[in-house]
Design an enzyme around this catalytic site. Structure first.
Site, PDB file in Angstrom:
ATOM      1  N   SER A  10       2.483   4.278   8.015  1.00  0.00           N
ATOM      2  CA  SER A  10       2.126   4.647   9.401  1.00  0.00           C
ATOM      3  C   SER A  10       3.030   3.946  10.414  1.00  0.00           C
ATOM      4  O   SER A  10       3.466   4.559  11.400  1.00  0.00           O
ATOM      5  CB  SER A  10       0.656   4.355   9.689  1.00  0.00           C
ATOM      6  OG  SER A  10       0.319   3.033   9.334  1.00  0.00           O
ATOM      7  N   HIS A  52      -2.268   5.462   1.213  1.00  0.00           N
ATOM      8  CA  HIS A  52      -2.254   4.619   2.424  1.00  0.00           C
ATOM      9  C   HIS A  52      -3.685   4.629   2.991  1.00  0.00           C
ATOM     10  O   HIS A  52      -4.623   4.236   2.314  1.00  0.00           O
ATOM     11  CB  HIS A  52      -1.181   5.166   3.377  1.00  0.00           C
ATOM     12  CG  HIS A  52      -0.836   4.291   4.541  1.00  0.00           C
ATOM     13  ND1 HIS A  52      -1.171   2.965   4.616  1.00  0.00           N
ATOM     14  CD2 HIS A  52      -0.176   4.557   5.708  1.00  0.00           C
ATOM     15  CE1 HIS A  52      -0.730   2.444   5.754  1.00  0.00           C
ATOM     16  NE2 HIS A  52      -0.127   3.406   6.446  1.00  0.00           N
ATOM     17  N   HIS A  80      -1.276  -3.786  -3.935  1.00  0.00           N
ATOM     18  CA  HIS A  80      -0.568  -3.714  -2.652  1.00  0.00           C
ATOM     19  C   HIS A  80       0.929  -3.787  -2.893  1.00  0.00           C
ATOM     20  O   HIS A  80       1.382  -4.457  -3.815  1.00  0.00           O
ATOM     21  CB  HIS A  80      -1.004  -4.854  -1.719  1.00  0.00           C
ATOM     22  CG  HIS A  80      -0.708  -4.547  -0.293  1.00  0.00           C
ATOM     23  ND1 HIS A  80       0.493  -4.845   0.296  1.00  0.00           N
ATOM     24  CD2 HIS A  80      -1.464  -3.926   0.655  1.00  0.00           C
ATOM     25  CE1 HIS A  80       0.469  -4.431   1.549  1.00  0.00           C
ATOM     26  NE2 HIS A  80      -0.702  -3.868   1.807  1.00  0.00           N
ATOM     27  N   ASP A 102      -8.724  -1.798   2.135  1.00  0.00           N
ATOM     28  CA  ASP A 102      -9.569  -0.608   2.007  1.00  0.00           C
ATOM     29  C   ASP A 102     -10.716  -0.794   1.026  1.00  0.00           C
ATOM     30  O   ASP A 102     -11.630   0.027   0.970  1.00  0.00           O
ATOM     31  CB  ASP A 102      -8.720   0.581   1.547  1.00  0.00           C
ATOM     32  CG  ASP A 102      -7.645   0.907   2.549  1.00  0.00           C
ATOM     33  OD1 ASP A 102      -7.963   0.928   3.745  1.00  0.00           O
ATOM     34  OD2 ASP A 102      -6.492   1.110   2.157  1.00  0.00           O
TER      35      ASP A 102
HETATM   36  N1  HAX Z   1      -4.999   1.049 -10.016  1.00  0.00           N
HETATM   37  C1  HAX Z   1      -4.252   1.508 -11.053  1.00  0.00           C
HETATM   38  N2  HAX Z   1      -2.950   1.323 -11.149  1.00  0.00           N
HETATM   39  C2  HAX Z   1      -2.348   0.616 -10.189  1.00  0.00           C
HETATM   40  C3  HAX Z   1      -3.049   0.077  -9.108  1.00  0.00           C
HETATM   41  C4  HAX Z   1      -4.442   0.330  -9.021  1.00  0.00           C
HETATM   42  N3  HAX Z   1      -5.187  -0.089  -8.005  1.00  0.00           N
HETATM   43  N4  HAX Z   1      -2.197  -0.575  -8.299  1.00  0.00           N
HETATM   44  C5  HAX Z   1      -0.969  -0.448  -8.865  1.00  0.00           C
HETATM   45  N5  HAX Z   1      -1.079   0.278 -10.002  1.00  0.00           N
HETATM   46  C6  HAX Z   1       0.007   0.736 -10.863  1.00  0.00           C
HETATM   47  C7  HAX Z   1       0.887   1.675 -10.071  1.00  0.00           C
HETATM   48  O1  HAX Z   1       0.349   2.986 -10.011  1.00  0.00           O
HETATM   49  C8  HAX Z   1       2.192   1.590 -10.842  1.00  0.00           C
HETATM   50  O2  HAX Z   1       2.041   2.398 -11.992  1.00  0.00           O
HETATM   51  P1  HAX Z   1       3.298   3.251 -12.550  1.00  0.00           P
HETATM   52  O3  HAX Z   1       4.316   2.231 -12.925  1.00  0.00           O
HETATM   53  O4  HAX Z   1       2.712   3.983 -13.712  1.00  0.00           O
HETATM   54  O5  HAX Z   1       3.763   4.134 -11.433  1.00  0.00           O
HETATM   55  C9  HAX Z   1       2.201   0.136 -11.282  1.00  0.00           C
HETATM   56  O6  HAX Z   1       0.857  -0.328 -11.215  1.00  0.00           O
HETATM   57  C10 HAX Z   1       3.066  -0.758 -10.396  1.00  0.00           C
HETATM   58  O7  HAX Z   1       2.660  -0.583  -9.064  1.00  0.00           O
HETATM   59  P2  HAX Z   1       2.872  -1.749  -7.986  1.00  0.00           P
HETATM   60  O8  HAX Z   1       4.333  -2.025  -7.880  1.00  0.00           O
HETATM   61  O9  HAX Z   1       1.986  -2.889  -8.294  1.00  0.00           O
HETATM   62  O10 HAX Z   1       2.317  -1.090  -6.679  1.00  0.00           O
HETATM   63  P3  HAX Z   1       3.073  -0.125  -5.666  1.00  0.00           P
HETATM   64  O11 HAX Z   1       3.797  -0.965  -4.689  1.00  0.00           O
HETATM   65  O12 HAX Z   1       3.869   0.922  -6.375  1.00  0.00           O
HETATM   66  O13 HAX Z   1       1.842   0.631  -4.985  1.00  0.00           O
HETATM   67  C11 HAX Z   1      -0.320   0.795  -4.032  1.00  0.00           C
HETATM   68  C12 HAX Z   1       0.966  -0.039  -4.125  1.00  0.00           C
HETATM   69  C13 HAX Z   1      -1.198   0.217  -2.941  1.00  0.00           C
HETATM   70  C14 HAX Z   1       0.054   2.247  -3.660  1.00  0.00           C
HETATM   71  C15 HAX Z   1      -1.041   0.764  -5.409  1.00  0.00           C
HETATM   72  O14 HAX Z   1      -1.434  -0.564  -5.686  1.00  0.00           O
HETATM   73  C16 HAX Z   1      -2.234   1.706  -5.483  1.00  0.00           C
HETATM   74  O15 HAX Z   1      -2.058   2.887  -5.769  1.00  0.00           O
HETATM   75  N6  HAX Z   1      -3.477   1.181  -5.186  1.00  0.00           N
HETATM   76  C17 HAX Z   1      -4.656   2.022  -5.142  1.00  0.00           C
HETATM   77  C18 HAX Z   1      -4.700   2.818  -3.842  1.00  0.00           C
HETATM   78  C19 HAX Z   1      -4.941   1.894  -2.656  1.00  0.00           C
HETATM   79  O16 HAX Z   1      -5.815   1.044  -2.670  1.00  0.00           O
HETATM   80  N7  HAX Z   1      -4.163   2.095  -1.570  1.00  0.00           N
HETATM   81  C20 HAX Z   1      -4.346   1.355  -0.330  1.00  0.00           C
HETATM   82  C21 HAX Z   1      -3.330   0.253  -0.143  1.00  0.00           C
HETATM   83  C22 HAX Z   1      -3.507  -0.490   1.149  1.00  0.00           C
HETATM   84  C23 HAX Z   1      -3.006   0.347   2.286  1.00  0.00           C
HETATM   85  O17 HAX Z   1      -1.836   0.594   2.493  1.00  0.00           O
HETATM   86  N8  HAX Z   1      -3.908   0.865   3.041  1.00  0.00           N
HETATM   87  O18 HAX Z   1      -3.572   1.683   4.010  1.00  0.00           O
END
Ligand code: HAX
Length: 432
Positions: free
Chosen positions: A240, A270, A316, A371
């Site tokens: 955002s 997000h 995160h 969140d």
């Molecule tokens: N559940 C399952 N798997 C997860 C995970 C979770 N909560 N968090 C990370 N992973 C996985 C990723 O999907 C990724 O898998 P792949 O290699 O198979 O693609 C792996 O772990 C490495 O990811 P990462 O490097 O630790 O995390 P990213 O920087 O790629 O992504 C996210 C960060 C927040 C998108 C991720 O942790 C996620 O999808 N969390 C769940 C959704 C969520 O809570 N989003 C809100 C985040 C806060 C925010 O921005 N709010 O607006």
């Protein structure tokens, strides 16, 4: 207006600081970029600048150098309230100093004065199909006010680049003053009496939001203040904030830029994660007909991961510790409604999920993020329609991204235009 005067006074030294840095050290290397980062969403690439907030991976958010607990402690509060004036936080983000109560109230009064939403905005929202997501309505309402942009008008008239931040700040105040009203209207339109909310000039932003939403519990005013403050800013690289900056860098006005920013916030990785998180908790509650044991929760989490889904509210891109925005909400819930059933489940999740994610070994950060629990708090106060939660996030996020927008114009930040390469070029680099 007080924010104009304060920024005006700081600008000569800020401009001098940036000009000197660029002139004397412009070619120093601040970071490198690897092929994995180029293919991996530019994770951790140091390519943006903001002085408004900074996310320390091991501490969490700092607003103008101050941690969240420090900010909550130091900002002035309405009489009898636990949480500060939202106007005080806006002052801190814009100006970089803690306001006195009178200074916070000046922002609050300016918001009250400009809070009337143009009629056509309500008409547009009323005419949208019923199944439109609240975030789409929110984004449309923002864009519908673009015609009133002072920035766009003054730019078309040929205003000096040095002064263009002034109408940008006018737009920022005008926009933020209306967002609570628009959000409350969307809520009432979709789930309530369809009435147009009225801003009460005798109440602050948080208390106004509570009354416009029709929440009876007086504690909700504090809840709203806390919610908006902690969602306000998270440095510049999140979707955002970065969208706002990118669109604004083309000198699109704040309405275009913020509407785009909200379209990014609406994504499930997000801002939409908060609604997914509550849905997850409710599914758990339904599945186990109440609160599961830790063992049951553990199995449920593994089943979720094994079916290829993420566990919402955990992980995160930058943080490597529990998110202090989570902790602030957790502490609030613990002191106000420790017996709440969803809070109980959220607590069990918090005990189990980090362990499960660590064992799975993929997520770099197994801890809860902002969140994880925000929906639980809203649900407790009767805001049970979780489609709406990202709109609340958006009202808060406006504070940070509009402050960044104003400062980007004040410091003359240019059009953003990174360079792209082809895969063949990357292969060539790899072969060297
Ligand atoms: N559940 C399952 N798997 C997860 C995970 C979770 N909560 N968090 C990370 N992973 C996985 C990723 O999907 C990724 O898998 P792949 O290699 O198979 O693609 C792996 O772990 C490495 O990811 P990462 O490097 O630790 O995390 P990213 O920087 O790629 O992504 C996210 C960060 C927040 C998108 C991720 O942790 C996620 O999808 N969390 C769940 C959704 C969520 O809570 N989003 C809100 C985040 C806060 C925010 O921005 N709010 O607006």
């Amino acid at each position: 207006m007080i924010l104009h005067n304060k920024i005006d006074a700081q600008l000569p030294s800020w401009r001098n600081r940036v000009t000197t840095l660029l002139k004397e050290h412009g070619d120093k290397v601040a970071g490198e970029v690897t092929i994995s980062q180029i293919y991996g969403g530019m994770r951790s690439v140091k390519a943006l600048v903001t002085d408004i907030s900074f996310v320390d991976p091991n501490v969490g958010i700092r607003f103008r150098g101050h941690t969240l607990p420090e900010v909550i402690e130091a900002l002035p509060k309405p009489e009898g309230a636990e949480m500060p004036y939202v106007g005080g936080l806006y002052y801190l983000l814009m100006v970089g100093e803690f306001p006195t109560e009178e200074e916070a109230l000046k922002v609050e009064r300016a918001w009250a004065k400009d809070s009337k939403v143009p009629d056509h905005v309500f008409t547009i929202l009323r005419n949208m199909p019923e199944d439109t997501h609240p975030m789409a309505l929110f984004s449309q309402a923002i864009l519908a006010m673009q015609g009133g942009s002072k920035f766009a008008k003054r730019y078309a008239e040929g205003m000096s680049k040095m002064d263009i931040w002034r109408p940008a700040l006018d737009d920022a105040m005008y926009l933020t003053s209306k967002l609570g009203v628009i959000a409350a209207f969307i809520y009432r339109l979709k789930y309530g009496d369809k009435g147009e909310p009225t801003y009460d000039p005798n109440l602050d932003y948080g208390a106004n939001f509570a009354q416009m939403m029709g929440v009876k519990d007086p504690e909700y005013a504090d809840m709203a203040r806390l919610y908006f403050i902690l969602h306000s800013d998270h440095e510049s690289g999140n979707v955002s904030a970065h969208t706002m900056h990118l669109v604004g860098s083309s000198l699109s006005d704040i309405y275009y830029a913020f509407s785009a920013s909200m379209n990014g916030l609406a994504g499930p990785l997000h801002g939409l994660a908060n609604q997914n998180c509550l849905a997850f908790l409710m599914n758990v509650q339904k599945e186990f007909d109440g609160t599961p044991t830790e063992e049951e929760m553990e199995k449920y989490c593994w089943d979720t991961l094994n079916s290829g889904k993420v566990i919402p509210g955990y992980g995160h891109a930058v943080l490597r510790v529990p998110d202090p925005r989570y902790t602030a909400q957790f502490e609030y819930a613990k002191s106000h409604f420790p017996e709440d059933k969803l809070f109980e489940i959220a607590n069990i999740m918090n005990k189990v999920v980090p362990r499960v994610l660590q064992e799975q070994g993929k997520a770099k950060n197994p801890w809860p993020n902002v969140d994880s629990i925000s929906g639980t708090l809203q649900y407790h106060y009767g805001i049970t329609e979780f489609d709406f939660y990202t709109v609340l996030f958006g009202v808060g996020r406006a504070l940070g991204v509009t402050a960044n927008y104003v400062w980007a114009r004040a410091l003359g930040q240019p059009l953003e235009r990174p360079k792209s390469l082809t895969t063949a070029m990357l292969e060539e680099i790899a072969a060297k």
